[in-house]
Design a protein around this motif. Structure first.
Motif, PDB file in Angstrom:
ATOM      1  N   GLU A 194     -14.838  17.359   5.776  1.00  0.00           N
ATOM      2  CA  GLU A 194     -16.271  18.217   5.311  1.00  0.00           C
ATOM      3  C   GLU A 194     -16.611  16.595   4.597  1.00  0.00           C
ATOM      4  O   GLU A 194     -18.000  16.297   5.105  1.00  0.00           O
ATOM      5  N   LYS A 195     -15.555  16.207   3.668  1.00  0.00           N
ATOM      6  CA  LYS A 195     -16.508  15.073   2.846  1.00  0.00           C
ATOM      7  C   LYS A 195     -17.683  13.951   3.685  1.00  0.00           C
ATOM      8  O   LYS A 195     -18.423  13.540   3.687  1.00  0.00           O
ATOM      9  N   TYR A 196     -15.930  13.940   5.264  1.00  0.00           N
ATOM     10  CA  TYR A 196     -16.342  12.398   5.998  1.00  0.00           C
ATOM     11  C   TYR A 196     -17.808  13.082   6.669  1.00  0.00           C
ATOM     12  O   TYR A 196     -18.987  12.102   7.497  1.00  0.00           O
ATOM     13  N   PHE A 197     -18.179  14.594   7.281  1.00  0.00           N
ATOM     14  CA  PHE A 197     -19.358  15.104   7.872  1.00  0.00           C
ATOM     15  C   PHE A 197     -20.400  14.939   7.245  1.00  0.00           C
ATOM     16  O   PHE A 197     -21.471  14.818   7.771  1.00  0.00           O
ATOM     17  N   ARG A 198     -19.994  15.123   5.461  1.00  0.00           N
ATOM     18  CA  ARG A 198     -21.959  15.225   4.892  1.00  0.00           C
ATOM     19  C   ARG A 198     -22.190  13.601   4.903  1.00  0.00           C
ATOM     20  O   ARG A 198     -23.569  13.200   4.856  1.00  0.00           O
ATOM     21  N   PHE A 199     -20.776  12.572   4.663  1.00  0.00           N
ATOM     22  CA  PHE A 199     -21.255  11.438   4.633  1.00  0.00           C
ATOM     23  C   PHE A 199     -22.364  11.103   6.103  1.00  0.00           C
ATOM     24  O   PHE A 199     -22.884  10.095   6.155  1.00  0.00           O
ATOM     25  N   ALA A 200     -21.675  11.038   7.231  1.00  0.00           N
ATOM     26  CA  ALA A 200     -21.879  10.636   8.415  1.00  0.00           C
ATOM     27  C   ALA A 200     -23.208  11.493   8.659  1.00  0.00           C
ATOM     28  O   ALA A 200     -24.233  10.547   9.299  1.00  0.00           O
ATOM     29  N   ARG A 201     -23.283  12.418   8.326  1.00  0.00           N
ATOM     30  CA  ARG A 201     -24.851  13.239   8.732  1.00  0.00           C
ATOM     31  C   ARG A 201     -25.702  12.161   7.679  1.00  0.00           C
ATOM     32  O   ARG A 201     -26.902  12.117   8.615  1.00  0.00           O
ATOM     33  N   ASN A 202     -25.465  12.097   6.566  1.00  0.00           N
ATOM     34  CA  ASN A 202     -26.957  11.155   5.591  1.00  0.00           C
ATOM     35  C   ASN A 202     -26.805   9.848   6.546  1.00  0.00           C
ATOM     36  O   ASN A 202     -27.944   9.622   6.175  1.00  0.00           O
ATOM     37  N   TYR A 203     -26.143   9.488   6.541  1.00  0.00           N
ATOM     38  CA  TYR A 203     -25.804   8.529   7.024  1.00  0.00           C
ATOM     39  C   TYR A 203     -26.813   8.044   8.405  1.00  0.00           C
ATOM     40  O   TYR A 203     -27.784   7.316   8.688  1.00  0.00           O
ATOM     41  N   GLY A 204     -26.484   9.023   9.035  1.00  0.00           N
ATOM     42  CA  GLY A 204     -27.485   9.531  10.606  1.00  0.00           C
ATOM     43  C   GLY A 204     -28.628   9.597  10.380  1.00  0.00           C
ATOM     44  O   GLY A 204     -29.326   8.987  11.011  1.00  0.00           O
ATOM     45  N   MET A 205     -29.121  10.201   9.823  1.00  0.00           N
ATOM     46  CA  MET A 205     -30.482   9.976   8.918  1.00  0.00           C
ATOM     47  C   MET A 205     -31.454   9.042   8.231  1.00  0.00           C
ATOM     48  O   MET A 205     -32.504   9.257   9.154  1.00  0.00           O
ATOM     49  N   THR A 206     -30.506   8.819   7.852  1.00  0.00           N
ATOM     50  CA  THR A 206     -31.538   7.545   7.748  1.00  0.00           C
ATOM     51  C   THR A 206     -30.713   6.377   8.547  1.00  0.00           C
ATOM     52  O   THR A 206     -32.330   5.497   8.064  1.00  0.00           O
ATOM     53  N   PHE A 207     -30.298   6.492   9.945  1.00  0.00           N
ATOM     54  CA  PHE A 207     -30.456   5.503  10.684  1.00  0.00           C
ATOM     55  C   PHE A 207     -32.170   5.977  11.453  1.00  0.00           C
ATOM     56  O   PHE A 207     -32.862   5.498  12.072  1.00  0.00           O
TER      57      PHE A 207
END
Length: 441
Positions: free
Chosen positions: A347-360
């Motif tokens: 879940e921690k990694y999902f949140r990180f990846a989602r926020n990274y994707g939002m930034t891109f």
């Protein structure tokens, strides 16, 4: 000028094995010291950096596949500690050229005669040296200026042995049990293509046909002076990014070249064909007549359609903010694991990846996006440096090259400080993905 060029499998294998053993021993000793509470106080950062420098020093001497692996290590995949990636990023620039006598003998063997007989002029000093070859300026008998790329000896023949030994080295650093085979298979296939200069010549022709007349300038492949180990192409005049920035360009000039880079990237997507997959500053020229020169076609990729379309769908899905849809795409792309024995970590990694994707996805929210915005640069930097997975590879192996393309593009645009109009790119993606970006943003 360097004569130190180990080209036999035995000598290369010995060097990589010795380096791997030393680095692996360093990590093992460190682990035991930590377990016994006898850690000497050195920071993780300096420890990783020193070990990375050890690997980099040997890989630079080896050039070829080994240096390509070092370049791959510099990309953000969660493979390695951040400090390793930082040191390995030097592999894009720090390569000593081979000596003049070796250059002459390679040209004689490949083209049938010495360079002074084949060309009106041939500069024996290379003007560019990279991981698998170096480039010399020449003048053809018909008066055209040419760039002659010469492959280092035995590069192709040592791919398997270099990769096999590098895999042993990487296994000493990544999380125990991590499956790195698909990533190495992807690197191997790409290296086989990159070390075939006939294939690169064909890619030059393909891209000239696709992008000629679009303010994109691509060299012409000169077949009669080319083999699978020597590549002759017309020479493009222009300056690289750093030289261009030293001229203190106006915002208008920065915007123009930024727009050309952005449009070139999206036009490739639209074609669903080969993609130029080595988006770093050394492969692009800013010409004096305000066109974008693209000069290296060794690393081009045609991604599997299912992966490619799912990768593209990440953009509208992140813009829409639908967490369930984002999560489903991450499962398909192997970014997160559906049956993990550690759901909190997942879940921690999902949140990180989602926020990274939002930034891109942010640039697509505006009609014109400012890549010079310092807050945005810091946000991208944060995500590329602080992935929470440590030394555990994540995602489809194809991310190795989509990351190189996408992150490379954003880094170029941020260095330019370009303001980019996203309207055309959103039209391209809307048509491909059957989505209305107007409704999403």
């Amino acid at each position: 000028m360097s004569n130190d060029f180990p080209s036999s499998k035995f000598e290369r294998g010995s060097r990589i094995a010795k380096t791997g053993l030393k680095v692996g021993t360093n990590y093992a000793k460190r682990y035991l010291r930590k377990k016994s509470g006898k850690e000497n106080g050195d920071s993780d950062s300096s420890f990783h950096s020193e070990n990375a420098k050890e690997v980099f020093k040997e890989f630079t001497k080896l050039r070829g596949t080994a240096l390509k692996i070092a370049q791959g290590m510099s990309m953000d995949q969660g493979f390695l500690p951040e400090e390793f990636a930082e040191v390995m990023s030097q592999a894009q620039y720090s390569v000593p050229p081979i000596n003049k006598a070796l250059v002459r003998s390679i040209i004689k063997r490949e083209l049938g005669d010495y360079p002074e007989q084949l060309f009106t002029r041939f500069d024996s000093e290379a003007f560019a040296a990279a991981s698998i070859g170096q480039v010399h300026l020449a003048e053809l008998k018909d008066g055209r200026k040419a760039a002659i790329k010469i492959q280092y000896p035995n590069v192709r023949e040592t791919i398997n042995s270099d990769l096999g030994l590098a895999k042993i080295l990487v296994k000493r650093i990544v999380k125990k049990g991590a499956d790195i085979d698909p990533y190495f298979d992807e690197v191997k296939q790409t290296l086989l293509e990159e070390t075939d200069y006939t294939n690169e010549g064909q890619q030059i022709e393909l891209f000239r046909e696709r992008f000629g007349g679009m303010n994109i300038v691509i060299p012409e492949w000169i077949k009669e002076y080319s083999t699978d180990k020597v590549l002759c192409m017309t020479y493009l005049e222009g300056r690289h990014l750093n030289e261009f920035l030293k001229e203190n360009p106006t915002q208008e000039q920065r915007n123009r070249f930024g727009q050309l880079l952005w449009d070139f990237f999206h036009q490739q997507i639209q074609d669903k064909n080969y993609v130029h997959a080595d988006t770093h500053p050394g492969n692009f020229l800013f010409t004096n007549d305000d066109k974008l020169g693209v000069i290296d076609f060794g690393c081009v990729k045609q991604f599997p359609e299912e992966f490619f379309m799912n990768y593209l769908r990440l953009l509208p899905t992140h813009l829409d903010g639908d967490e369930e849809a984002i999560r489903n795409l991450y499962y398909k792309l192997k970014v997160i694991k559906p049956d993990s024995d550690n759901p909190d970590k997942e879940e921690k990694y999902f949140r990180f990846a989602r926020n990274y994707g939002m930034t891109f996805a942010e640039p697509y929210k505006s009609e014109v996006f400012d890549f010079g915005n310092e807050d945005y640069r810091n946000k991208i930097k944060y995500f590329t440096k602080d992935a929470p997975i440590g030394n555990e590879p994540r995602g489809s192996q194809h991310f190795l090259y989509t990351t190189r393309v996408h992150l490379g593009l954003y880094n170029l645009l941020m260095k330019l400080g370009a303001h980019v109009n996203t309207s055309k790119s959103k039209e391209i993606l809307s048509e491909m993905l059957d989505v209305d970006f107007g409704e999403l943003v």
